[in-house]
Scaffold this motif. Sequence first.
Motif, short mmCIF file in Angstrom:
data_model
loop_
_atom_site.label_atom_id
_atom_site.label_comp_id
_atom_site.label_asym_id
_atom_site.label_seq_id
_atom_site.Cartn_x
_atom_site.Cartn_y
_atom_site.Cartn_z
N SER A 1 1.11 -0.82 -0.12
CA SER A 1 0.29 0.27 0.60
C SER A 1 0.84 1.30 0.37
O SER A 1 1.81 1.14 0.24
CB SER A 1 -1.02 0.20 1.60
OG SER A 1 -1.71 1.47 1.59
N ASP B 1 -0.36 3.93 0.50
CA ASP B 1 -0.78 4.21 1.70
C ASP B 1 -0.28 3.82 2.95
O ASP B 1 -0.59 3.40 3.91
CB ASP B 1 -1.85 4.95 1.87
CG ASP B 1 -3.03 5.24 3.27
OD1 ASP B 1 -2.28 6.14 3.85
OD2 ASP B 1 -3.88 4.44 3.87
N LYS C 1 -7.17 2.33 -3.37
CA LYS C 1 -6.48 3.46 -2.92
C LYS C 1 -5.12 3.11 -3.69
O LYS C 1 -4.51 1.96 -4.62
CB LYS C 1 -6.02 3.46 -1.84
CG LYS C 1 -5.74 2.18 -1.09
CD LYS C 1 -5.36 2.07 0.57
CE LYS C 1 -5.43 0.53 0.41
NZ LYS C 1 -4.92 0.27 2.29
N ASP D 1 0.08 5.23 6.16
CA ASP D 1 -0.08 5.10 7.23
C ASP D 1 -1.84 4.43 7.85
O ASP D 1 -2.34 3.99 8.98
CB ASP D 1 -0.85 6.82 7.45
CG ASP D 1 -0.04 7.72 7.62
OD1 ASP D 1 0.81 7.13 7.89
OD2 ASP D 1 0.45 9.46 7.91
N GLY D 2 -1.92 3.54 6.63
CA GLY D 2 -3.20 2.96 6.40
C GLY D 2 -4.44 3.78 6.50
O GLY D 2 -5.75 3.41 7.15
N ALA D 3 -4.58 5.61 6.93
CA ALA D 3 -5.89 5.90 6.58
C ALA D 3 -6.52 5.52 5.33
O ALA D 3 -7.93 5.82 5.76
CB ALA D 3 -5.26 7.24 6.90
N LEU D 4 -6.37 5.25 4.31
CA LEU D 4 -7.67 5.46 2.97
C LEU D 4 -7.60 4.12 2.94
O LEU D 4 -7.14 3.13 3.59
CB LEU D 4 -6.35 5.83 2.07
CG LEU D 4 -5.89 7.08 2.06
CD1 LEU D 4 -5.42 7.01 0.27
CD2 LEU D 4 -6.42 7.64 1.84
N ALA D 5 -9.20 3.56 2.47
CA ALA D 5 -9.79 2.65 2.23
C ALA D 5 -9.95 2.45 0.64
O ALA D 5 -9.30 2.93 -0.25
CB ALA D 5 -11.32 2.89 2.67
#
Length: 541
Positions: free
Chosen positions: A63, A65, A74, A67-71
């Motif tokens: 990923s 992303d 992505k 921070d893993g904030a997006l679903a």
Amino acid sequence: MAKRQTLFKEISPSEFFYRNRDLAGFSNPSRALYSATRELVENALDACEAAQILPDIFVRITSADLDGALADPKPYILKVQDNGPGVEPKYVPDAFARIFYGSKFQLKQSRGMFGMGATMAILYGQVTTNKPVLVTTSVDGEKAYTFEMMVNIHDNTPLVLNKSVKPALGKTGVSVQLTLEGDYSRAGLKIQEYFKQTALVTPYANILFIDPSGRLCFYERVTEKMPKPAKETLPHPLGIDLEALRRLLRESSESTLKKFLSKNFHRVGERIAEDFLRYAGLDPNKKPQDLTNDEITRLGSALHSYDKFLPPDSRCLSPLGEELLAAGIEKELQPEFVAVVQRPPSAYSGFPFIVEVGLAYGGKNVEPGLKLLRFANRIPLLYDEANDISWKVVNEEIDWKRYKIPQDAPLTIITHVCSTKVPYKTVGKEYLADRPELERELKNGLREVLRRLSTYLSRKSTLAFVKKKMNIYEKYLPLIARFSAELIGAPRPPNYRKLLKKSVEEPFVDESEKPIKEEKEVNYVEEAVRFEQRRLEEYSQ
């Protein structure tokens, strides 16, 4: 008042596929992530196989992303690396950032056919994330060249942003890393299934896949035997069209039509060329470049109607072979029973092809019910199954009752078609067209493996019957033997264990295959049982 004028514009191939991504299998983030992975892995396997190098393929999806904030959907980073021969640095920009530029435009069996798969993945990543692609290549194991590139979509040209060189540390091959919008939560199962099926038809490859969660899937090589590399071949007269014929005539340096035909067509010698030209009503000594448009049209029509051309030679093809396909099936499915058939070479519209059919029954990884796995030039076909000719043959053309196979039997059918031109219905390469020649070969191959399974199940049923019979013998024969000995005053019972041992040693021998002598010994037991029954009846009267 001036009339309204229609504007005409020309667009580049990149522009066309940028506007019509669905045609190439990049219709949504889920499908795009799967297609990008597949295209890059296919290129890596093709490169290794062409150089006869045992493939070591590394694939990682992470990923972007952090921070893993997006679903989902992505951005994801996709990296595919191989240990093949590499690409010469001077070809890298055009090979990876220009659509319809590549090494696949030959009449030769290969996974890729259109020369656009990797570039489409890069183009999709660019238009969804605006990130450049990183391509690293090394052909000598000494220097590794890294290109940071984007696609100039308007002009269909590569845009090199940066180029660097570093030591290759003895490793050759290509590494491609791109960022694209994806939906792994939806595409994950398809991607894992793709690797599983790819490992089934490439048992000679090591494939390591790491998914976004860090889970590692390793498909280990089980054999070092590889299929022979495919060879480039000439076009067959039956498969040529007028435009291709016109180009061949224009580019030909031959002095006569007879030489032109014998040098530019598959399985056409001078004797056949002379006979054909007589049939077509053309002068064998005429220069190919001097043909008029009408003569070219007449030549093209005659090439398709002349029925004395030899069929295409399949030696240019590279089928898996029964041994490798069986090894792949046993490795991935671990079945109870496996059967593989390679059909004789055949041809459609002048293109040779070979059909291979495998069957896996029961075992560890074969689930109840019928499952169909389709392959074309060793590419797993995972989408649009119902439109494929294999699905039609399996579900509509086979009389399953004839083979006495239960409907809920754990059964997997594998079909593989290899050809210099696989009859795909779409650019996305997901299902094969309904060709009568292909349907016939698939049907015959499937019938053969089903016959073998039917024979196996029949013998398995015989074994179950023998075991049941043995249980009865083990229960009653000792009593009968002891009673018989007492009846005739023998010092000890007869050796009935010899009969039991014999039945156990030959469980798979069909009753019809037993020699006459053995049948008599079995009859002896039956006679003994009937004798004792008669005695018991006499005592009871």
